[in-house]
Write a protein that holds these residues in place. Structure first.
Motif, PDB file in Angstrom:
ATOM      1  N   ARG A 296       2.591   9.607   7.554  1.00 13.76           N
ATOM      2  CA  ARG A 296       3.284   9.941   6.305  1.00 13.76           C
ATOM      3  C   ARG A 296       3.479  11.448   6.151  1.00 13.76           C
TER       4      ARG A 296
ATOM      5  N   TRP B 269      -0.668   5.796   7.318  1.00 15.47           N
ATOM      6  CA  TRP B 269       0.354   4.951   6.709  1.00 15.47           C
ATOM      7  C   TRP B 269      -0.264   3.968   5.721  1.00 15.47           C
ATOM      8  N   PRO B 270      -0.781   4.517   4.619  1.00 16.85           N
ATOM      9  CA  PRO B 270      -1.461   3.645   3.653  1.00 16.85           C
ATOM     10  C   PRO B 270      -0.496   2.726   2.905  1.00 16.85           C
ATOM     11  N   LEU B 271       0.793   2.848   3.184  1.00 11.80           N
ATOM     12  CA  LEU B 271       1.764   1.958   2.557  1.00 11.80           C
ATOM     13  C   LEU B 271       1.642   0.545   3.113  1.00 11.80           C
ATOM     14  N   ALA B 272       0.994   0.450   4.257  1.00  7.40           N
ATOM     15  CA  ALA B 272       0.923  -0.836   4.940  1.00  7.40           C
ATOM     16  C   ALA B 272      -0.203  -1.700   4.393  1.00  7.40           C
TER      17      ALA B 272
ATOM     18  N   GLU C  37       5.296  -2.886   7.344  1.00  8.40           N
ATOM     19  CA  GLU C  37       4.725  -3.181   6.025  1.00  8.40           C
ATOM     20  C   GLU C  37       3.424  -3.952   6.171  1.00  8.40           C
TER      21      GLU C  37
ATOM     22  N   TRP D  76       8.876   1.266  10.371  1.00  7.39           N
ATOM     23  CA  TRP D  76       8.237   1.300   9.043  1.00  7.39           C
ATOM     24  C   TRP D  76       7.505  -0.004   8.771  1.00  7.39           C
TER      25      TRP D  76
ATOM     26  N   LEU E 227      -5.091   3.976   9.930  1.00 11.61           N
ATOM     27  CA  LEU E 227      -3.979   3.467   9.114  1.00 11.61           C
ATOM     28  C   LEU E 227      -4.035   4.034   7.698  1.00 11.61           C
ATOM     29  N   ALA E 228      -5.259   4.155   7.163  1.00  6.79           N
ATOM     30  CA  ALA E 228      -5.411   4.674   5.803  1.00  6.79           C
ATOM     31  C   ALA E 228      -4.919   6.114   5.717  1.00  6.79           C
TER      32      ALA E 228
END
Lengths: 73, 389
Positions: free
Chosen positions: B277, B175-178, B151, B149, B171-172
């Motif tokens: 995600r 895993w846009p959380l990053a 960050e 996970w 990435l967007a």
């Protein structure tokens, strides 16, 4: 960015679920944990569904200091 | 032509009396001169007439537009080489000599490398790779897993290439959380090596979870900075897991070899760096179900326990009440026992004066005193007769 990371939410959620799945938990405590679990589930879902990627450009100055600036996408 | 002196290096030989050199002498002399006059060197040329003999030795000619030279590569040297295609350009590391039996100038080849314009680079690459291997940097056991996970993701590539665009869009989506920390660097041309080294240094000072190092596809020359031994060592020294993305399917660079994970393209590197995600949502859903089920189970247990508790309580109360009523009966019986009527029933009697006061002492019964005697079923009049006995 939220303060609590997805990883932290997930770790805590897993711990809560494991606790709830044990038989020796006091009922009041179980309800408390459930409440917290629901809050954290909501937060985790929001992180997954509503986050937007942030991009920062990192630059090293001549004196070795590092700064970063947001990059528009 | 007059010989200038004694031929050959062998002592004790006498020059021919007619002043002429023997063929052997002159070829031997030529060989000595040639061998002394050249160090081992790299020669580039086109292969022709390649022949591998039964003995395992290779014979061929190297040529360019103006000249040609015969070459031999002994079996002991050619065992690890690939036999060259006719007409291809190769580099050979060779010692020039003269083959006396034929009076032929030739090269004894120690190493043969294909050129395709990068034979010497290839050679340097082989050496750098051997050095990295010697230092254990290619050991698969060194490879670290990519964190599940992330960050913060460091991206070390050109600021304006296609690579950064590809990485950011993957990435967007996944895993846009990053947060992406882009460390721009030149990836080819003059100064690229120092630039990449500086960028890797910066990456090591950032609080990131994983790093992506690379560039989009290019010619072998374009990718060369990622074959720098210094760059490879800096990549190996990164404090977080590194995914290499030196976009080229066929060439594996030194950076690829030392990276914790090799991706074929920058997009693939971004995908390898992050969870998707869309795949994580069901995981969260599963936790939600377990949470609900956990509570349900807890309350079920609670209810059972409560029921058990209720049963016990009722029993206690019942027992309590039972005991209490027994006690009441006892008390009632005791009260009953204390009732004077009962005493009278047992044969006792109570004496009272006319006012109803109870007479208890002898002095209260002077002779002739009238009083009332209460027995179990009523009163009778009575008179004291005389002195006490």
């Amino acid at each position: 960015m939220t303060n609590v990371s997805f990883r932290e939410e997930l770790d805590r959620l897993e711990a809560i679920v494991r606790s709830l799945e044990r038989d020796d938990l006091d009922l009041d405590r179980a309800l408390e944990l459930f409440q917290e679990g629901v809050t954290r589930l909501r937060a985790a879902r929001e992180l997954l569904e509503q986050s937007e990627l942030t991009v920062r450009r990192v630059l090293e100055a001549a004196d070795g200091t590092i700064r970063s600036e947001p990059v528009d996408r | 032509m007059t010989p200038a002196g004694r031929p050959g290096a062998g002592g004790g030989r006498v020059a021919p009396t007619d002043g002429a050199w023997s063929v052997s002498d002159v070829t031997r002399r030529a060989r000595a001169l040639v061998e002394a006059g050249f160090n081992r060197l790299w020669v580039r040329g086109e292969v022709s007439g390649f022949k591998a003999f039964q003995s395992g030795h290779w014979y061929f000619t190297l040529r360019d537009a103006q000249a040609q030279v015969r070459c031999v590569m002994w079996r002991s040297d050619n065992q690890r080489a690939t036999s060259p295609e006719e007409g291809t350009q190769v580099y050979v590391e060779a010692s020039p000599t003269v083959w006396e039996e034929r009076g032929e100038f030739r090269l004894t080849v120690r190493q043969l490398l294909p050129t395709d314009a990068s034979g010497l680079w290839q050679l340097r690459l082989e050496r750098a790779r051997a050095a990295l291997e010697r230092d254990g940097l290619l050991d698969p056991a060194r490879k670290r897993p990519v964190p599940p996970w992330p960050e913060r993701v460091a991206v070390i590539t050109s600021a304006d290439g296609a690579a950064v665009h590809d990485i950011v869009s993957v990435l967007a989506r996944r895993w846009p959380l990053a947060e992406v920390l882009l460390i721009p660097t030149r990836v080819q041309g003059e100064g690229a090596e120092l630039d990449v080294l500086a960028a890797l240094g910066v990456a090591n000072r950032l609080p990131v979870d994983v790093a992506i190092v690379g560039r989009g596809g290019g010619s072998r020359e374009d990718l060369w900075v990622f074959n720098s031994e210094r760059v490879a060592r800096a990549v190996a020294a990164l404090s977080v897991p590194v995914i290499s993305a030196v976009g080229h399917e066929t060439d594996v660079t030194l950076t690829d070899l030392v990276a914790d994970l090799r991706a074929a393209t920058p997009s693939a590197a971004a995908a390898a760096a992050t969870p998707d995600r869309a795949a994580v949502l069901p995981l969260v859903g599963g936790l939600a179900r377990r949470l609900a089920h956990g509570l349900e189970r807890r309350t079920e247990l609670g209810r059972e326990r409560l029921a058990r508790t209720g049963d016990r309580l009722e029993a206690t109360i019942r027992e309590h009440t039972h005991r209490r009523s027994a006690r009441l009966a006892e008390l009632a019986a005791a009260l009953d026992a204390l009732s004077p009527l009962r005493v009278l029933e047992r044969g006792y009697a109570v004496a009272r004066d006319d006012d109803g006061r109870v007479l208890k002492r002898i002095a209260e019964f002077p002779p002739g005193r009238h009083f009332r005697l209460t027995v179990s079923d009523g009163d009778v009049g009575a008179r004291a007769e005389g002195r006490p006995a």
